[in-house]
Write a protein that holds these residues in place. Structure first.
Motif, short mmCIF file in Angstrom:
data_model
loop_
_atom_site.label_atom_id
_atom_site.label_comp_id
_atom_site.label_asym_id
_atom_site.label_seq_id
_atom_site.Cartn_x
_atom_site.Cartn_y
_atom_site.Cartn_z
N PRO A 46 0.83 -1.20 0.00
CA PRO A 46 0.00 0.00 0.00
C PRO A 46 0.87 1.25 0.00
O PRO A 46 2.08 1.18 0.19
CB PRO A 46 -0.78 -0.12 1.31
N ALA A 47 0.23 2.39 -0.20
CA ALA A 47 0.95 3.66 -0.17
C ALA A 47 1.54 3.89 1.22
O ALA A 47 1.11 3.31 2.21
CB ALA A 47 0.00 4.80 -0.53
N ALA A 48 2.55 4.74 1.28
CA ALA A 48 3.30 4.94 2.52
C ALA A 48 2.43 5.43 3.67
O ALA A 48 2.78 5.21 4.84
CB ALA A 48 4.44 5.93 2.27
N ASP A 49 1.31 6.09 3.38
CA ASP A 49 0.46 6.61 4.47
C ASP A 49 -0.60 5.62 4.93
O ASP A 49 -1.40 5.92 5.80
CB ASP A 49 -0.21 7.92 4.03
N HIS A 50 -0.61 4.43 4.36
CA HIS A 50 -1.58 3.40 4.76
C HIS A 50 -1.19 2.85 6.13
O HIS A 50 0.00 2.68 6.41
CB HIS A 50 -1.60 2.28 3.71
N PRO A 51 -2.15 2.53 7.00
CA PRO A 51 -1.81 2.03 8.33
C PRO A 51 -0.91 0.81 8.32
O PRO A 51 0.00 0.69 9.16
CB PRO A 51 -3.18 1.70 8.95
N LEU A 52 -1.11 -0.09 7.37
CA LEU A 52 -0.28 -1.30 7.32
C LEU A 52 1.13 -1.00 6.85
O LEU A 52 2.08 -1.66 7.28
CB LEU A 52 -0.93 -2.35 6.43
N ALA A 53 1.27 -0.03 5.97
CA ALA A 53 2.63 0.35 5.54
C ALA A 53 3.39 0.96 6.70
O ALA A 53 4.59 0.69 6.89
CB ALA A 53 2.54 1.34 4.37
N ARG A 54 2.71 1.78 7.50
CA ARG A 54 3.37 2.41 8.64
C ARG A 54 3.67 1.40 9.73
O ARG A 54 4.72 1.46 10.38
CB ARG A 54 2.49 3.53 9.20
N ALA A 55 2.77 0.45 9.94
CA ALA A 55 2.91 -0.46 11.07
C ALA A 55 3.85 -1.62 10.78
O ALA A 55 4.79 -1.87 11.52
CB ALA A 55 1.53 -0.99 11.47
N ALA A 56 3.59 -2.34 9.71
CA ALA A 56 4.29 -3.59 9.46
C ALA A 56 5.38 -3.47 8.40
O ALA A 56 6.32 -4.25 8.39
CB ALA A 56 3.29 -4.67 9.06
N GLN A 105 5.03 -4.24 5.38
CA GLN A 105 4.82 -5.26 4.35
C GLN A 105 4.25 -4.59 3.11
O GLN A 105 3.23 -3.92 3.17
CB GLN A 105 3.86 -6.33 4.86
N ARG A 106 4.91 -4.80 1.96
CA ARG A 106 4.49 -4.11 0.74
C ARG A 106 4.43 -5.09 -0.43
O ARG A 106 5.08 -6.14 -0.42
CB ARG A 106 5.47 -2.97 0.37
N VAL A 107 3.65 -4.73 -1.42
CA VAL A 107 3.59 -5.47 -2.68
C VAL A 107 4.31 -4.63 -3.73
O VAL A 107 3.93 -3.49 -4.00
CB VAL A 107 2.14 -5.75 -3.11
N VAL A 108 5.35 -5.20 -4.30
CA VAL A 108 6.19 -4.52 -5.28
C VAL A 108 6.05 -5.28 -6.59
O VAL A 108 6.27 -6.51 -6.63
CB VAL A 108 7.67 -4.51 -4.84
N ALA A 109 5.66 -4.60 -7.65
CA ALA A 109 5.43 -5.28 -8.91
C ALA A 109 6.01 -4.49 -10.07
O ALA A 109 6.21 -3.27 -9.97
CB ALA A 109 3.93 -5.52 -9.13
N GLY A 110 6.28 -5.18 -11.16
CA GLY A 110 6.79 -4.53 -12.36
C GLY A 110 6.47 -5.36 -13.58
O GLY A 110 6.35 -6.59 -13.51
N ARG A 111 6.32 -4.65 -14.69
CA ARG A 111 6.04 -5.33 -15.96
C ARG A 111 7.28 -5.23 -16.85
O ARG A 111 7.99 -4.21 -16.84
CB ARG A 111 4.85 -4.65 -16.64
N VAL A 112 7.56 -6.31 -17.58
CA VAL A 112 8.72 -6.32 -18.46
C VAL A 112 8.65 -5.12 -19.41
O VAL A 112 7.64 -4.89 -20.08
CB VAL A 112 8.78 -7.63 -19.27
N ARG A 113 9.73 -4.34 -19.43
CA ARG A 113 9.76 -3.14 -20.24
C ARG A 113 9.95 -3.50 -21.71
O ARG A 113 10.88 -4.25 -22.06
CB ARG A 113 10.89 -2.23 -19.79
N PRO A 114 9.10 -3.01 -22.61
CA PRO A 114 9.28 -3.30 -24.03
C PRO A 114 10.66 -2.85 -24.51
O PRO A 114 11.10 -1.73 -24.22
CB PRO A 114 8.16 -2.50 -24.71
N GLY A 115 11.35 -3.72 -25.20
CA GLY A 115 12.64 -3.37 -25.76
C GLY A 115 13.77 -3.32 -24.76
O GLY A 115 14.87 -2.85 -25.09
N ALA A 116 13.54 -3.80 -23.53
CA ALA A 116 14.61 -3.78 -22.53
C ALA A 116 15.75 -4.66 -22.99
O ALA A 116 15.55 -5.73 -23.57
CB ALA A 116 14.08 -4.28 -21.18
N ARG A 117 16.98 -4.20 -22.74
CA ARG A 117 18.16 -4.96 -23.15
C ARG A 117 18.18 -6.28 -22.40
O ARG A 117 18.05 -6.33 -21.19
CB ARG A 117 19.43 -4.16 -22.85
N ARG A 118 18.37 -7.35 -23.14
CA ARG A 118 18.39 -8.67 -22.54
C ARG A 118 19.85 -9.05 -22.25
O ARG A 118 20.67 -9.09 -23.16
CB ARG A 118 17.75 -9.71 -23.45
N PRO A 119 20.20 -9.29 -21.00
CA PRO A 119 21.57 -9.60 -20.66
C PRO A 119 22.01 -10.94 -21.24
O PRO A 119 21.19 -11.79 -21.57
CB PRO A 119 21.55 -9.65 -19.13
#
Length: 398
Positions: free
Chosen positions: A360-370, A372-386
């Motif tokens: 949740p956003a930083a001002d959410h009670p659970l973000a402040r208390a615990a 615990q966060r959900v971090v997500a990302g989508r593969v960037r189109p054209g991203a360099r492949r190592p």
């Protein structure tokens, strides 16, 4: 799947999952756990006859006096720094020696334990997890010496109920698992034809798995449940049966060498595991290779350091006795485990993902208390492949 999937809808669903909890009281309870941990640290130091009669000690001397195994020395250093920050210990700026420990008496320690047990009721904090926290705090000298393993307390007689209480039943975990599941279900909506191809990394006791399967009910899915331990694969089969596939996977080793094909997945899910990677940036790059274009990575991570972890879960984070190195990424030399939300977003960006808002956003009670966060990302189109060979080399076991 939700016809309008988005981070915003994930937040709404997650808030609904904890609607019956008094989230406003949770920060106070988490602080109570931290206070109890501080008392336990100080008590352990005093019982080793440290800092008595005006004595001052270096961190190395404290580690030696506690007979801590070298792999746990970082935990002792964190105790000393934390007690100093909290005003319960002093550090001489010239010599670096610590002195003047504030020692709790038995009455104070006993009162804090009772208050923790009473305070957990009605806050979505499972009693089994409270008992585990208090049991680990009582056994700190043995944990430091590896005479007791934290796994024995977290999985007493092989029972995973305590771990499930932490990773599935607590209010922070229910919130995070529901939000993560909503994001995964949204990816099913985006996929045109065929089952949603999901890899769960470090699935453990399946605390997040169950929420995701519930969110995907009715949707075709090819779900690979993986962990580094066969114990958890057995646990997974007992819970979820033949609906899933199961396999071993080490996040610090090359996924291709473990039988996973590049571009073969729509979702990679990793709940409370990726902070264990020796180098999170390289692990993220390797996982990105497994995802198809427009693929989604979903992480559940603690993004704040809590004192309570220093007397419990951090004993799972020490380097294994056979390892010569610990973290080699941005955490190197810092005696810390978790990344912040902005650090995770930066690591995702560097690995070729377009980060989604951290929930949740930083001002959410659970973000402040615990934290615990959900971090997500989508593969960037054209991203360099190592280069796959380079990934295999940097993830090779040490």
């Amino acid at each position: 799947p939700d016809p309008t999937p988005s981070p915003a809808s994930a937040v709404v669903a997650a808030d609904d999952a904890v609607a019956g909890e008094d989230l406003g009281a949770l920060p106070g309870f988490m602080r109570l756990l931290d206070e109890t941990a501080l008392l336990s640290m100080a008590r352990t130091l005093d019982r080793a006859r440290l800092f008595r009669d005006g004595a001052a000690h270096t961190a190395e001397e404290v580690v030696a006096a506690l007979e801590a195994r070298p792999r746990h020395a970082w935990i002792v250093r964190r105790w000393l720094d934390t007690l100093t920050i909290e005003g319960r210990l002093r550090r001489d700026p010239d010599t670096g020696r610590f002195h003047d420990l504030v020692v709790p008496d038995r009455v104070e320690v006993a009162r804090s334990r009772r208050t923790v047990e009473e305070g957990s009721r009605g806050l979505g904090y499972p009693p089994a997890m409270t008992r585990f926290f208090l049991a680990s705090a009582e056994r700190l000298p043995l944990l430091l010496r590896d005479r007791v393993a934290l796994q024995e307390l977290l999985f007493p007689e092989g029972d995973s109920a305590t771990a499930r209480g932490n990773y599935r039943d607590s209010a922070p975990s229910r919130w995070a698992n529901t939000a993560a599941a909503k994001l995964v279900a949204g990816q099913a909506h985006r996929r045109a034809g065929g089952p949603l191809r999901v890899l769960e990394v470090g699935a453990g006791v399946g605390g997040t798995t169950g929420a995701v399967l519930e969110a995907l009910a009715g949707a075709p899915v090819d779900y690979l449940f993986t962990d580094v331990s066969r114990y958890f694969l057995t646990e997974g089969r007992a819970q979820f049966g033949e609906r899933l596939r199961y396999g071993l996977l080490d996040i610090d080793a090359d996924p291709a060498a473990q039988g996973l094909a590049n571009g073969s997945l729509d979702v990679v899910l990793a709940a409370n595991v990726l902070h264990n990677a020796r180098h999170v940036g390289r692990a993220l790059a390797a996982l990105r290779e497994l995802l198809a274009p427009d693929g989604l990575l979903v992480l559940v991570e603690s993004c704040a350091e809590h004192h309570q972890a220093l007397t419990s879960m951090y004993f799972l984070m020490s380097a294994r006795p056979t390892e010569r190195t610990w973290f080699t990424d941005l955490r190197a030399g810092q005696d810390r485990v978790f990344l912040t939300g902005p650090e995770w977003a930066g690591e995702l960006d560097a690995a070729g993902f377009d980060p989604l808002p951290v929930l949740p956003a930083a001002d959410h009670p659970l973000a402040r208390a615990a934290g615990q966060r959900v971090v997500a990302g989508r593969v960037r189109p054209g991203a360099r492949r190592p280069d796959p060979g380079a990934i295999a080399a940097v993830l090779a076991p040490v």
